[in-house]
Motif scaffolding. Structure first.
Motif, PDB file in Angstrom:
ATOM      1  N   MET A   1     -34.622  37.621 -26.511  1.00  6.55           N
ATOM      2  CA  MET A   1     -34.804  36.190 -26.660  1.00  6.55           C
ATOM      3  C   MET A   1     -33.795  35.659 -27.674  1.00  6.55           C
ATOM      4  SD  MET A   1     -38.924  35.914 -26.905  1.00  6.55           S
ATOM      5  CE  MET A   1     -39.962  36.721 -25.711  1.00  6.55           C
TER       6      MET A   1
ATOM      7  N   GLY B   1     -43.942  36.301 -28.654  1.00  6.55           N
ATOM      8  CA  GLY B   1     -43.213  36.448 -27.403  1.00  6.55           C
ATOM      9  C   GLY B   1     -43.866  35.692 -26.262  1.00  6.55           C
ATOM     10  N   ARG B   2     -45.175  35.748 -26.208  1.00  9.23           N
ATOM     11  CA  ARG B   2     -45.896  35.026 -25.152  1.00  9.23           C
ATOM     12  C   ARG B   2     -45.698  33.515 -25.284  1.00  9.23           C
ATOM     13  NH1 ARG B   2     -52.485  35.350 -24.024  1.00  9.23           N
ATOM     14  NH2 ARG B   2     -52.612  33.444 -22.766  1.00  9.23           N
TER      15      ARG B   2
ATOM     16  N   GLU C   1     -42.173  32.669 -24.158  1.00  8.15           N
ATOM     17  CA  GLU C   1     -42.032  32.800 -22.701  1.00  8.15           C
ATOM     18  C   GLU C   1     -42.692  31.641 -21.970  1.00  8.15           C
ATOM     19  OE1 GLU C   1     -43.684  36.588 -21.852  1.00  8.15           O
ATOM     20  OE2 GLU C   1     -42.001  37.714 -22.721  1.00  8.15           O
ATOM     21  N   GLU C   2     -43.791  31.135 -22.523  1.00  8.51           N
ATOM     22  CA  GLU C   2     -44.491  30.003 -21.926  1.00  8.51           C
ATOM     23  C   GLU C   2     -43.830  28.675 -22.260  1.00  8.51           C
ATOM     24  OE1 GLU C   2     -48.431  30.423 -23.451  1.00  8.51           O
ATOM     25  OE2 GLU C   2     -49.018  31.961 -21.996  1.00  8.51           O
TER      26      GLU C   2
ATOM     27  N   ARG D   1     -40.108  27.165 -29.404  1.00  5.03           N
ATOM     28  CA  ARG D   1     -38.690  27.371 -29.115  1.00  5.03           C
ATOM     29  C   ARG D   1     -37.937  28.145 -30.193  1.00  5.03           C
ATOM     30  NH1 ARG D   1     -36.691  21.873 -25.914  1.00  5.03           N
ATOM     31  NH2 ARG D   1     -37.937  22.300 -24.044  1.00  5.03           N
TER      32      ARG D   1
ATOM     33  N   GLU E   1     -38.433  39.999 -31.353  1.00  5.54           N
ATOM     34  CA  GLU E   1     -37.261  39.874 -30.494  1.00  5.54           C
ATOM     35  C   GLU E   1     -36.498  38.582 -30.752  1.00  5.54           C
ATOM     36  OE1 GLU E   1     -37.956  40.542 -26.353  1.00  5.54           O
ATOM     37  OE2 GLU E   1     -39.489  42.056 -26.724  1.00  5.54           O
ATOM     38  N   THR E   2     -37.123  37.640 -31.415  1.00  7.47           N
ATOM     39  CA  THR E   2     -36.478  36.360 -31.704  1.00  7.47           C
ATOM     40  C   THR E   2     -36.130  36.284 -33.186  1.00  7.47           C
ATOM     41  OG1 THR E   2     -36.712  33.953 -31.498  1.00  7.47           O
ATOM     42  CG2 THR E   2     -38.666  35.171 -32.154  1.00  7.47           C
TER      43      THR E   2
END
Length: 324
Positions: free
Chosen positions: A1, A149-150, A153-154, A158, A178-179
């Motif tokens: 991400m 993460g969820r 992804e949704e 941001r 991951e971000t």
């Protein structure tokens, strides 16, 4: 991400003014707000936007959710306004109630529920930045990473930031996320100086008394993390209600003298001192008074023009003693 491009991630970019919405929404209890509070929020938002401010700072707990709610009312009444703004909110603090103590909670269930509640109150589909409000000692970092993460992804979040965290705590989280963490919000001002005192009190006995984790500013600069300063006006200590110690009164006098010499306001001098620091500090303006918001307009110019000598003069006056 990757982080959303609206999040500040360029370590060379200067700080920016941010509007803090904690003062909006009426009382801190469960009493409902009314039209007067909506008008107050609209006036504050308009005054901030007039300064060029685009980032508005919230938390799920501010005024027990009413700060977000009244802000959402203004958004709903002004078609197209949401797309012109950046909104960040915070989660992780649970207030005492129902026989339970106040506590911190980075569990997946609480994070997801908190963000969904904020989105509902703000009447928006997403927030530009989510800040983790205060460190939770019981954090399961893998669980936290899964929840973040969820949400990303949704499309509900941001970019991710933190508040009140040290370099070590940020690194610990970043290892599993991951971000990238793009912001760290800390109490920083001419009145609350532990963040800058820690940089010159290395190898000094008094350095242990600052309570600020050394290296946090340097970590932010190295990794392109925006430092956001809450309490940046020091509750008006130097720009409207002189009181306190002899050092506080002397500093207020110096601030006023510099403001007159630079043809600006005391607020701009206090904020400009923060923004002059190379760590890209972005002051969060918390007043709901439109006139006082307007008084902050000159801060970026003052920061750009403030000499080293003036910057050190303000710091030395505020600390009440010479540099070590």
């Amino acid at each position: 991400m990757t982080s959303h491009p609206t999040a500040a991630t360029n370590a060379s970019a200067p700080g920016r003014l941010i509007y803090g919405c904690m003062g909006l929404g009426g009382s801190w209890d469960d009493a409902p707000y009314g039209p007067a509070e909506v008008d107050q929020a609209a006036a504050a938002i308009d005054a901030a936007r007039h300064l060029g401010i685009t980032l508005f700072d919230h938390a799920d707990i501010y005024r027990r959710g009413k700060s977000e709610q009244v802000f959402g009312d203004v958004l709903a009444a002004t078609p197209g306004l949401r797309e012109q703004l950046l909104i960040q909110t915070k989660c992780g603090i649970r207030q005492a109630g129902d026989g339970l103590p106040g506590r911190y909670d980075f569990s997946a269930g609480h994070i997801l529920a908190s963000v969904n509640g904020s989105l509902q109150r703000l009447r928006t589909d997403y927030v530009d930045i989510l800040l983790l409000h205060r460190p939770d000692p019981l954090t399961d970092v893998a669980e936290l990473a899964g929840a973040v993460g969820r949400l990303m992804e949704e499309g509900k979040v941001r970019a991710l930031g933190v508040s009140n965290m040290s370099a070590a705590q940020i690194s610990h989280l970043q290892d599993r996320l991951e971000t990238p963490i793009v912001a760290n919000q800390l109490e920083m001002s001419l009145g609350k100086r532990a963040w800058v005192e820690s940089t010159v009190l290395v190898n000094q006995d008094t350095g242990f008394d600052t309570g600020f984790p050394h290296g946090t500013l340097e970590h932010a600069a190295t990794h392109g993390i925006e430092l956001q300063a809450y309490g940046s006006l020091a509750q008006g200590l130097y720009s409207g209600r002189p009181s306190g110690t002899a050092a506080d009164l002397a500093t207020a006098g110096l601030v006023q003298a510099l403001a007159q010499g630079w043809n600006t306001t005391a607020e701009a001098v206090v904020l400009g001192w923060l923004m002059r620091h190379p760590a890209r500090i972005s002051p969060v303006i918390g007043t709901s008074n439109p006139a006082r918001i307007a008084a902050c307009a000159d801060a970026p110019r003052i920061a750009a023009e403030m000499s080293r000598e003036a910057w050190y003069a303000l710091w030395t006056e505020a600390r009440g003693s010479a540099m070590p």
